[in-house]
Design an enzyme around this catalytic site. Structure first.
Site, PDB file in Angstrom:
ATOM      1  N   LYS A  41      28.295  54.077  46.032  1.00  0.00           N
ATOM      2  CA  LYS A  41      28.994  55.044  44.994  1.00  0.00           C
ATOM      3  C   LYS A  41      28.907  54.302  43.836  1.00  0.00           C
ATOM      4  CE  LYS A  41      33.883  54.279  46.268  1.00  0.00           C
ATOM      5  NZ  LYS A  41      34.532  53.973  47.321  1.00  0.00           N
ATOM      6  N   HIS A  90      21.737  33.998  44.862  1.00  0.00           N
ATOM      7  CA  HIS A  90      21.464  34.329  43.377  1.00  0.00           C
ATOM      8  C   HIS A  90      21.381  33.157  42.782  1.00  0.00           C
ATOM      9  CE1 HIS A  90      23.177  38.116  44.291  1.00  0.00           C
ATOM     10  NE2 HIS A  90      24.521  37.937  43.875  1.00  0.00           N
TER      11      HIS A  90
HETATM   12  C1  BG6 Z   1      27.376  39.947  44.217  1.00  0.00           C
HETATM   13  C2  BG6 Z   1      28.522  39.275  44.771  1.00  0.00           C
HETATM   14  O1  BG6 Z   1      26.390  39.726  44.876  1.00  0.00           O
HETATM   15  O2  BG6 Z   1      27.361  39.690  42.896  1.00  0.00           O
HETATM   16  C3  BG6 Z   1      29.777  39.557  43.870  1.00  0.00           C
HETATM   17  O3  BG6 Z   1      28.825  39.779  46.160  1.00  0.00           O
HETATM   18  C4  BG6 Z   1      29.674  39.264  42.410  1.00  0.00           C
HETATM   19  O4  BG6 Z   1      31.006  38.704  44.413  1.00  0.00           O
HETATM   20  C5  BG6 Z   1      28.171  39.796  42.118  1.00  0.00           C
HETATM   21  O5  BG6 Z   1      30.999  39.600  41.562  1.00  0.00           O
HETATM   22  C6  BG6 Z   1      27.965  39.694  40.649  1.00  0.00           C
HETATM   23  O6  BG6 Z   1      26.909  40.464  39.984  1.00  0.00           O
HETATM   24  P1  BG6 Z   1      26.784  40.672  38.592  1.00  0.00           P
HETATM   25  O7  BG6 Z   1      25.614  41.603  38.533  1.00  0.00           O
HETATM   26  O8  BG6 Z   1      27.871  41.523  38.157  1.00  0.00           O
HETATM   27  O9  BG6 Z   1      26.639  39.422  37.927  1.00  0.00           O
END
Ligand code: BG6
Ligand code: NDP
Length: 525
Positions: free
Chosen positions: A49, A271
């Site tokens: 969502k 990441h």
């Molecule tokens: C996600 C994590 O993969 O990435 C989260 O599970 C984190 O904990 C998020 O907050 C951060 O993503 P972005 O795009 O907001 O930096």
């Protein structure tokens, strides 16, 4: 809370007509003209969502999806389209001029209630897709997005294979899988083996949304499209590389999930490692997905597993002096977190790449929640100028900073002659701030890019099985040790920069922080 709005609304404006035209030209005609069914498993969930349905709406609004696309939300909950619609609307702004189009989008959405571990739901799903094919008198491409907890990945993919694959020729079935891809080397290998028994690698799209971010994608051009960087990108010139991810908020109600995962699994192993591979890999033979992923795997294979001595783990505690609404609760007091949890909300790891280019250059990966600011960046710190002829201590190390978010920018911290009569030097920067250079342009959101890439059949920005395996091997020994021995993370105050020990470890490995640099944003000059 401002951050959530930023992300939520990041794609609420349409893309510019030029960008839409450019994206359309890069899409394969065959993909756009073929009927397509986009199935979202876990349609009642947070990700669906907050991110998936809003992204689908934005892409639909901008005319970037196949003309004959249908969206199916699948979950166990007793929902219907009216209820699902209310959930989606909480997260995507629909402007008054877009209402008519939005209604057309909703007409293409269907909700299907079903279990994840029984034939019936998947038989119904397949019947629904075949109905769509009959309407179109053409086979439909099938895209299955698993926005689900990893515990049900195996049954869902098995039932998909059994009941829902395309089988009429001239169409494809692709499966998008959300992280976490396993919990450690063994569980990840088990999941990979399971998936390999069901699908071909080119049907599996493991999504790491950081690979869809503009500045992460820019690393390829920055590195391999400039002779300036090509010549400087190695141990001869680079003193250290820091890849940081900081959030100024806590777990935001996801503590139940987060406690099972922790900062290394949630952000570092995926990441940050993806960013590291793009920063450190050798130049691929071409821009082909396999050539790029081959290079990423090579660099991962040159990295030794992280030792406990090269890591600092932290856990935030309440900070009564902070005005942040989450700061009054320390991690251990959060709902669904055991009082004696040793799950880290902060992690620093020093990685060593044992190859000709990087031998001796520390790579600092840092990530944390409940910190003093929200940012993600890559910071390349260069070595001192040899044979310094200026006043002692005046020259500072050059730094190239790639700001991934917020406020995308690339800036190079340099020394320049201080205006005046002598050779006094001053710290300054060459600044490419996107908001300034590309005024008014909305960059596509990470999920927008990645969905289009799946439809286009491009796996450049998705994670291959062997990449995943190599990345897990770097972190699994550390995870086993800290969790097996229940090593307590260092405490840090919510809203601080994290544990002091992290700065000390970076200093030990030669990171230099002078604190002398002051940036004046262009609009404040
Ligand atoms: C996600 C994590 O993969 O990435 C989260 O599970 C984190 O904990 C998020 O907050 C951060 O993503 P972005 O795009 O907001 O930096
Ligand atoms: P600084 O040299 O001031 O800081 C470098 C980094 O060191 C900081 O980001 C900080 O990150 C870290 N640091 C702070 N304290 C310590 C410490 N005690 N020990 C070790 N590390 C420390 O330069 P920046 O490059 O960060 O620039 C300063 C500001 O200017 C930033 O806000 C930056 O965003 C802004 N800027 C923006 C530009 C743009 O948007 N175009 C252009 C140029 C600058 P951390 O706290 O995460 O460790």
């Amino acid at each position: 809370m401002k951050d959530i709005d930023y992300r939520r609304n990041s794609a609420s404006r349409p893309l510019s007509p030029e960008l839409i035209k450019f994206i359309k030209e890069s899409m394969k005609d065959s993909e756009l003209s073929q009927p397509c069914v986009f199935v979202v498993f876990g349609a009642s969930g947070d990700l669906a969502k907050k991110k998936i349905f809003p992204t689908l709406w934005w892409l639909f609004r901008d005319g970037l999806l196949p003309t004959n696309i249908k969206f199916v939300g699948y979950a166990r909950s007793d929902l219907n389209m009216a209820k699902l619609r209310t959930l989606i609307e909480q997260n995507c702004k629909v402007r008054s001029s877009e209402v008519e189009k939005y209604e057309l989008f909703l007409k293409r959405c269907v909700y299907l209630q079903g279990q994840y571990d029984a034939d019936e739901g998947f038989e119904n799903l397949n019947a629904l897709i075949e109905g769509i094919e009959d309407e179109n008198q053409k086979p439909a491409n099938r895209l299955f997005y698993l926005a689900l907890p990893p515990t049900v990945f195996e049954p869902v993919t098995s039932f998909l294979k059994k009941h829902c694959m395309d089988n009429k020729g001239n169409s494809w079935s692709r499966v998008i899988i959300e992280k976490p891809f396993g919990h450690d080397t063994e569980s990840s290998a088990k999941l990979s083996e399971h998936l390999a028994g069901l699908f071909k690698e080119d049907q599996i799209y493991r999504i790491d949304h950081y690979l869809g971010k503009e500045m992460v994608q820019n690393l390829m051009v920055l590195r391999f499209g400039n002779s300036l960087t090509l010549g400087k990108w190695s141990r001869e010139n680079v003193a250290s590389v820091m890849i940081s991810f900081k959030e100024d908020f806590g777990t935001q109600g996801r503590a139940g999930y987060f406690d099972q995962s922790g900062m290394i699994r949630d952000v570092m192993q995926n990441h940050l490692m993806q960013i590291l591979t793009l920063v450190a890999m050798e130049k691929p033979c071409s821009l082909d997905a396999e050539d790029i992923r081959d290079e990423k795997v090579k660099v991962l294979k040159s990295i030794a597993p992280v030792s406990l001595e090269d890591a600092v783990l932290g856990q935030y505690i309440a900070n009564p002096d902070s005005a942040h609404p989450e700061a009054t609760t320390g991690y251990l007091d959060e709902k669904d977190v055991p009082k004696d949890s040793v799950t880290p909300t902060y992690a620093l790891a020093v990685l060593h790449i044992n190859n000709e280019r990087w031998d001796g250059v520390p790579f600092f990966l840092r990530c944390g929640k409940g910190l003093n600011e929200r940012k993600a960046e890559v910071r390349i710190q260069f070595r001192e100028v040899p044979g310094d002829i200026f006043k002692k201590g005046e020259l500072k190390r050059n730094e190239l900073v790639i700001r991934v978010q917020p406020n995308e920018a690339i800036y190079m911290k340099m020394m320049t002659k201080a205006p005046g009569m002598d050779f006094g030097v001053a710290e300054t920067e060459l600044d490419l701030t996107y908001n300034d250079r590309y005024k008014g342009i909305r960059l596509p959101d990470a999920y927008e890019r990645l969905f289009l890439e799946v439809i286009n059949g491009s796996q450049i920005n998705f994670v291959r099985t062997d990449e995943l395996d190599c990345a897990w091997k770097i972190f699994t020994p550390l995870l086993k040790k800290t969790e097996g021995e229940r090593i307590r993370p260092k405490q840090y105050l919510f809203g601080s920069r994290g544990p002091e020990e992290a700065d000390q470890l970076m200093k030990k490995y030669g990171f230099v922080f002078t604190g002398t640099y002051k940036w004046t944003p262009p609009n404040k000059l």
